[in-house]
Design a protein around this motif. Structure first.
Motif, short mmCIF file in Angstrom:
data_model
loop_
_atom_site.label_atom_id
_atom_site.label_comp_id
_atom_site.label_asym_id
_atom_site.label_seq_id
_atom_site.Cartn_x
_atom_site.Cartn_y
_atom_site.Cartn_z
N VAL A 24 46.42 38.78 37.44
CA VAL A 24 47.72 39.14 38.01
C VAL A 24 48.75 39.39 36.91
CG1 VAL A 24 49.66 38.29 39.37
CG2 VAL A 24 47.33 37.93 40.17
N ILE A 25 48.83 38.47 35.94
CA ILE A 25 49.81 38.61 34.86
C ILE A 25 49.52 39.85 34.03
CG2 ILE A 25 50.68 37.56 32.74
CD1 ILE A 25 50.18 34.83 34.06
N GLY A 26 48.25 40.08 33.71
CA GLY A 26 47.89 41.25 32.91
C GLY A 26 48.22 42.54 33.61
N MET A 27 47.94 42.61 34.91
CA MET A 27 48.26 43.82 35.67
C MET A 27 49.76 44.05 35.73
SD MET A 27 45.56 43.40 38.78
CE MET A 27 46.48 44.55 39.79
N ALA A 28 50.52 43.00 35.93
CA ALA A 28 51.97 43.14 36.00
C ALA A 28 52.54 43.65 34.68
CB ALA A 28 52.60 41.79 36.36
N ASP A 40 56.58 48.92 41.36
CA ASP A 40 56.73 48.40 42.72
C ASP A 40 55.69 47.32 42.97
OD1 ASP A 40 57.42 51.71 43.96
OD2 ASP A 40 58.83 50.14 43.40
N PHE A 41 56.11 46.23 43.57
CA PHE A 41 55.23 45.12 43.89
C PHE A 41 55.40 44.76 45.36
CE2 PHE A 41 56.26 44.80 39.46
CZ PHE A 41 55.08 44.44 38.83
N GLU A 42 54.32 44.32 45.97
CA GLU A 42 54.38 43.77 47.31
C GLU A 42 53.61 42.45 47.34
OE1 GLU A 42 54.70 47.89 49.94
OE2 GLU A 42 52.90 46.64 50.08
N VAL A 43 54.24 41.41 47.83
CA VAL A 43 53.59 40.12 48.04
C VAL A 43 53.51 39.89 49.55
CG1 VAL A 43 53.70 37.64 47.66
CG2 VAL A 43 54.46 39.22 45.86
N THR A 44 52.29 39.62 50.05
CA THR A 44 52.09 39.48 51.49
C THR A 44 51.35 38.19 51.81
OG1 THR A 44 51.90 41.90 51.66
CG2 THR A 44 51.23 40.62 53.57
N PRO A 45 52.07 37.12 52.14
CA PRO A 45 51.38 35.95 52.69
C PRO A 45 50.92 36.28 54.11
CG PRO A 45 53.76 35.61 52.69
CD PRO A 45 53.52 36.92 52.01
N PHE A 46 49.75 35.80 54.48
CA PHE A 46 49.21 36.18 55.77
C PHE A 46 48.45 35.03 56.44
CE2 PHE A 46 45.81 37.23 52.79
CZ PHE A 46 44.68 36.73 53.42
N LEU A 76 48.60 40.42 46.68
CA LEU A 76 49.55 41.00 45.73
C LEU A 76 49.14 42.44 45.47
CD1 LEU A 76 51.85 40.95 43.65
CD2 LEU A 76 50.20 40.07 41.98
N ASP A 77 50.05 43.37 45.74
CA ASP A 77 49.79 44.79 45.55
C ASP A 77 50.75 45.36 44.51
OD1 ASP A 77 47.88 45.93 47.94
OD2 ASP A 77 49.00 44.16 48.54
N ILE A 78 50.20 46.14 43.58
CA ILE A 78 50.98 46.76 42.51
C ILE A 78 50.78 48.27 42.59
CG2 ILE A 78 51.38 46.87 40.03
CD1 ILE A 78 50.20 44.06 39.82
N ARG A 79 51.88 49.02 42.74
CA ARG A 79 51.80 50.46 42.90
C ARG A 79 51.33 51.13 41.61
NH1 ARG A 79 54.61 53.88 46.40
NH2 ARG A 79 56.17 52.26 46.84
N GLN A 80 50.33 51.99 41.74
CA GLN A 80 49.84 52.78 40.62
C GLN A 80 50.20 54.26 40.76
OE1 GLN A 80 48.15 51.23 37.81
NE2 GLN A 80 49.30 49.69 38.95
N ALA A 81 50.38 54.70 41.99
CA ALA A 81 50.81 56.06 42.31
C ALA A 81 51.45 56.00 43.68
CB ALA A 81 49.63 57.03 42.29
N GLU A 82 51.99 57.09 44.14
CA GLU A 82 52.67 57.09 45.43
C GLU A 82 51.74 56.65 46.56
OE1 GLU A 82 55.59 57.20 48.16
OE2 GLU A 82 55.82 57.41 45.99
N GLU A 83 50.46 57.05 46.46
CA GLU A 83 49.52 56.78 47.53
C GLU A 83 48.53 55.66 47.22
OE1 GLU A 83 47.73 59.64 44.71
OE2 GLU A 83 49.67 59.47 45.72
N TYR A 116 37.76 33.61 49.26
CA TYR A 116 37.52 34.91 48.63
C TYR A 116 38.57 35.15 47.55
CZ TYR A 116 34.29 36.03 52.43
OH TYR A 116 33.24 36.02 53.31
N TYR A 117 38.09 35.49 46.35
CA TYR A 117 38.94 35.89 45.23
C TYR A 117 38.56 37.33 44.89
CZ TYR A 117 39.71 30.83 44.57
OH TYR A 117 40.04 29.51 44.74
N HIS A 118 39.39 38.30 45.27
CA HIS A 118 39.02 39.70 45.15
C HIS A 118 40.08 40.52 44.44
CE1 HIS A 118 35.55 40.52 48.18
NE2 HIS A 118 35.38 39.36 47.57
N ILE A 119 39.63 41.63 43.85
CA ILE A 119 40.51 42.64 43.28
C ILE A 119 40.00 44.01 43.72
CG2 ILE A 119 39.20 42.69 41.11
CD1 ILE A 119 41.81 43.40 39.69
N GLY A 120 40.91 44.91 43.99
CA GLY A 120 40.51 46.24 44.45
C GLY A 120 41.73 47.10 44.63
#
Length: 220
Positions: A24-28, A40-46, A76-83, A116-120
């Motif tokens: 997470v830190i490296g990506m940020a 742009d970042f989005e944090v979504t507790p669910f 945790l979502d980090i924007r890489q492009a508009e889509e 589950y610990y996932h990245i994608g």
């Protein structure tokens, strides 16, 4: 499957968590360096509901299954492009393992936490306040049995799914999604072992679970 010593099983969960936080830190930092001040970042507790998860015991031919129960986590979502967004996903299901056949039919054998610990990533071409998306991730499934002396197990897993984001304001929204999780057992092995004895000899390649989630998006 290989099960380490009990001490190693107890240490596996914090190691996975530290690795997850490091990613997470490296990506940020990478995103900030790419476009300082505009990332742009989005944090979504669910909260959600997780279904499925069957083991076939190769020794007896009987089936053991996880109860369908509620689950919870955070994305945790980090924007890489508009889509396109990179996503880190953590969830935990507190469930029970039951025998579907045989002497102990219907009886809970013991409690199990399935994590589950996932990245994608997610992808969507939609514009406006309502954005359908598809999602794919991979990472680790960490199963922690609560039976006395039983060892935890960590296996490679992947997921596929889709959902929709509905933005109420620029910084707050609702996210709904559904996912299939597949945990790989490579054709078989043993599970839930203690002192060299294992409760299950797994038959098959994939443990499948399905999850539906609803969360609040906090965007910044």
């Amino acid at each position: 499957m290989h099960f380490g010593a009990e001490k190693e099983g107890q240490l596996m969960q914090p190691r996975i968590f530290r690795l997850f936080v490091g990613i997470v830190i490296g990506m940020a930092m990478t995103t900030a360096a790419r476009a300082a001040g505009t990332a742009d970042f989005e944090v979504t507790p669910f909260a959600g509901y997780t279904m499925g998860g069957d083991f076939t015991n190769a020794s007896t031919g009987n089936t053991l299954s996880f109860d369908d129960t509620s689950s919870y986590g955070i994305m945790l979502d980090i924007r890489q492009a508009e889509e396109a967004w990179i996503e880190l996903y953590f969830s935990r299901q507190q469930t029970k393992l039951r025998a579907d056949q045989g002497t102990f039919y219907g009886d809970p054998l013991f409690d199990v936490n399935v994590e589950y610990y996932h990245i994608g990533g997610t992808y969507s071409q939609a514009t406006g306040k309502v954005k359908p998306f598809v999602v794919g991730t991979l990472g680790a499934t960490h199963m922690v049995p609560k039976g006395e002396g039983l060892h935890s197990e960590t296996k490679f897993s992947l997921s596929l799914g889709g959902g929709v984001k509905m933005y109420l304001t620029e910084h707050v929204g609702i996210r709904l999604d559904a996912r299939w999780f597949g945990t790989l057992f490579n054709g078989g092995g043993s599970a839930f072992c203690s002192n060299g004895a294992c409760l299950v000899t797994v038959q098959g390649d994939v443990l499948s679970q399905f999850a539906v989630n609803a969360g609040v998006i906090l965007a910044f």
